[in-house]
Enzyme design. Structure first.
Site: not given
Length: 301
Positions: A54, A142, A170, A210
């Site tokens: 993001t 991640y 994540k 998250v």
């Protein structure tokens, strides 16, 4: 009864913060980033993830990444968890980014699976271990195979959980069964990276999230977690369901979450600025729909 609160090395409610740019998009808006960070924390976030997907990490320079971490740390003080995205397709470069982020004030590091080259599981494990060996702060793995082209398989997660600095995940793998299996066998803190899985993952033992959507609705998004942890399952479900229209528009309507988050924040008068190419701004009709969904969500109790 609900599950007891799991370990939360970075808090429970984390925002995957956008990176504000100048109007031309050619420079960081560091005062804007500081203002946005402070507002997210006062609005309900426990911590922030910077320089992630993001945060447009593919189109920010190494120097910009470090400057953003340093500026946000200055704004929020020493007590707020800051996790810095440092992943890349190159292990040596990832280590460099990790060390720079740690020096700039990051409390943790978000390390994505190396993309494009699609390394096998043994190479993935070696990559993550090399990064974790190089730093002194906790690492959040991640797992987002839709973007990287490679999954961090549950068995690999189990082995990596033995590393003293690999503390969290994540989770964007869309494999609740696999995630639940790892949760049952390790002490890893699992954070939902997909908003529609925030409550389902928490009921399986996850820690929190998250979130991209948290850029625009930090308090509304965490309400489901708060209700669940109070033992109010029906209220948690109600709070979760009422976020779904905005979640769908921001995350599942054909545009990257960065594009929709910046469109909405700009429309709300918050620091954001443009996206960097190859991303393109949202159309006016998309922004109008986002504003309507945001108003409907925030106007509810």
């Amino acid at each position: 009864m609900t599950l007891p609160a799991p370990a939360a090395p970075f808090g429970r409610a984390l925002c995957a913060m956008i990176t504000p740019f100048s109007p031309a998009g050619d420079a960081l808006d560091l005062p804007g980033a500081q203002k946005l960070a402070a507002g997210l924390l006062s609005g309900g976030c426990d911590g922030l993830v910077l320089n992630g997907t993001t945060g447009e990490s593919p189109t920010t320079t190494d120097a910009e990444k470090t400057a953003l971490v340093r500026a946000v740390r200055e704004a929020v003080g020493p007590g707020t968890p800051l996790v810095a995205g440092v992943g890349s397709a190159d292990t040596a470069h990832t280590v460099e980014l990790a060390l720079a982020a740690e020096r700039a004030g990051a409390d943790g590091l978000l390390v994505v699976a190396p993309y494009y080259s699609r390394p096998p599981q043994a190479a993935l494990e070696a990559h993550f271990r090399r990064v974790a060996d190089a730093v002194s702060v906790p690492v959040m793995l991640y797992d987002i195979p839709v973007r990287t082209g490679v999954r961090i398989e549950p068995e690999t997660m189990l082995r990596l959980s033995e590393h003293p600095r690999i503390a969290a995940v994540k989770d964007c793998a869309y494999d609740l069964l696999g995630s639940a299996g790892v949760l049952a066998r390790t002490g890893l803190a699992y954070y939902a990276g997909s908003e529609e899985l925030i409550l389902p993952l928490r009921t399986a033992g996850g820690t929190g999230y998250v979130s991209t959507v948290a850029n625009a609705a930090p308090g509304e998004l965490r309400a489901a977690l708060d209700a669940y942890d109070r033992g109010e399952v029906a209220e948690a479900t109600r709070q979760y369901r009422r976020t779904l229209p905005l979640v769908e528009l921001m995350m599942a309507a054909g545009l990257p979450g960065t594009v929709t988050a910046k469109a909405l924040l700009n429309a709300l008068g918050m620091p954001a600025g443009p996206v960097r190419e190859p991303l393109q701004p949202a159309a006016a009709a998309v922004t109008e729909a986002l504003l309507t969904a945001h108003h409907d969500l925030t106007a509810q109790g």
